[in-house]
Design a protein around this motif. Sequence first.
Motif, PDB file in Angstrom:
ATOM      1  N   HIS A 106       0.819  -1.218   0.000  1.00 18.38           N
ATOM      2  CA  HIS A 106       0.000   0.000   0.000  1.00 18.38           C
ATOM      3  C   HIS A 106       0.849   1.262   0.000  1.00 18.38           C
ATOM      4  O   HIS A 106       2.070   1.225   0.182  1.00 18.38           O
ATOM      5  CB  HIS A 106      -0.909   0.000   1.230  1.00 18.38           C
ATOM      6  CG  HIS A 106      -0.128  -0.034   2.521  1.00 18.38           C
ATOM      7  ND1 HIS A 106       0.475   1.080   3.058  1.00 18.38           N
ATOM      8  CD2 HIS A 106       0.167  -1.063   3.362  1.00 18.38           C
ATOM      9  CE1 HIS A 106       1.086   0.755   4.180  1.00 18.38           C
ATOM     10  NE2 HIS A 106       0.924  -0.546   4.388  1.00 18.38           N
TER      11      HIS A 106
ATOM     12  N   GLY B  40      -2.047   4.151   3.900  1.00 27.90           N
ATOM     13  CA  GLY B  40      -2.842   2.992   3.507  1.00 27.90           C
ATOM     14  C   GLY B  40      -2.625   1.807   4.433  1.00 27.90           C
ATOM     15  O   GLY B  40      -1.858   1.864   5.397  1.00 27.90           O
TER      16      GLY B  40
ATOM     17  N   LYS C 132      -3.250  -2.893   4.508  1.00 22.99           N
ATOM     18  CA  LYS C 132      -3.388  -4.122   3.716  1.00 22.99           C
ATOM     19  C   LYS C 132      -4.753  -4.222   3.051  1.00 22.99           C
ATOM     20  O   LYS C 132      -4.942  -5.050   2.156  1.00 22.99           O
ATOM     21  CB  LYS C 132      -3.132  -5.342   4.601  1.00 22.99           C
ATOM     22  CG  LYS C 132      -4.034  -5.458   5.816  1.00 22.99           C
ATOM     23  CD  LYS C 132      -3.633  -6.628   6.684  1.00 22.99           C
ATOM     24  CE  LYS C 132      -4.471  -6.720   7.942  1.00 22.99           C
ATOM     25  NZ  LYS C 132      -4.229  -5.592   8.881  1.00 22.99           N
TER      26      LYS C 132
ATOM     27  N   THR D 251      -6.066  -1.761   1.321  1.00 24.92           N
ATOM     28  CA  THR D 251      -6.081  -0.786   0.235  1.00 24.92           C
ATOM     29  C   THR D 251      -6.582  -1.373  -1.086  1.00 24.92           C
ATOM     30  O   THR D 251      -7.361  -0.750  -1.804  1.00 24.92           O
ATOM     31  CB  THR D 251      -4.674  -0.184   0.047  1.00 24.92           C
ATOM     32  OG1 THR D 251      -4.372   0.655   1.159  1.00 24.92           O
ATOM     33  CG2 THR D 251      -4.587   0.623  -1.234  1.00 24.92           C
TER      34      THR D 251
ATOM     35  N   SER E 143      -1.365  -9.345   1.140  1.00 24.54           N
ATOM     36  CA  SER E 143      -1.334  -7.894   1.348  1.00 24.54           C
ATOM     37  C   SER E 143      -0.721  -7.626   2.716  1.00 24.54           C
ATOM     38  O   SER E 143      -1.132  -8.228   3.713  1.00 24.54           O
ATOM     39  CB  SER E 143      -2.750  -7.307   1.272  1.00 24.54           C
ATOM     40  OG  SER E 143      -3.325  -7.560   0.003  1.00 24.54           O
TER      41      SER E 143
END
Length: 273
Positions: free
Chosen positions: A29, A33, A35, A37, A52
């Motif tokens: 991200h 941001g 994970k 995002t 992520s």
Amino acid sequence: MKIQIRGVEYSYTVKEGTDSKRIPWLMLHGFTGTKATFSEVTEALVTETIISLDLVGHGETAYHVAEKRYSMEEQILDIALFLEELKLPKVLLLGYSMGGRVALGFAANYPDKVNKLILESSSPGLKTNREQEMRREHDAKLAKSIIKDGLTKFVESWENLPLFATQKKLSTEIKSRIRDERLSQNPIGLAISLEQLGTGSQPSYWQELKQIQFPVYLLIGEADLKFKQLAEEMGTLFPHSKLVEFAGAGHAPHIEQPMLFAKCLQEIADNQL
């Protein structure tokens, strides 16, 4: 999910794809941001396994750690160890904005771990010491303001930057989701991240671009003129690169045009782009 990497607790998610034989994705991200995002994009990529990660100082990853652990060098070493812990020899690596700078730094230092590199609205850093010095001064002032004035005031200012002007057209629901993600951050984590992982503090990777031999995809929004120019310049240096422009989008095509963005990623994974 949580994992300890050299004493730092990282938070991450894994979305399992329907085809376990495909090379998995690692998505990073941008500043403010988390994970989550790329969540709308990842849901559309049914066949793909996608990891992520919350970078240091963001989301649910630890922020009360030594400041040097926020640096580019330390962050990319942590990512390398993270992939080893997950027993992932190679990934499709996507990074957005700040995450794109981290992704590029990782790719330059650990090329054997990257199958393809996808940079969304990103840069290789600043070219001169003077530019870096000026940016460090700017980011240091901004970091102090986050702590002094509070997260809410910072987010209000951040979301009104010209960089994000095209996001004004998004639905109230999506704008609220983006705002909530930004407000979920810890101000200390954001402030240290600005100072230690900001564009002025990271190494410049301009000289490394010509050494990267795997495919690189430069994804940019048509209206994001600064990063469009950067992508075009980077494209002349990467040996194997392709620029993909999203009409009508600004700095965050994955948010502004998630289905087209997902389609693009699927074509990259399928070797059709």
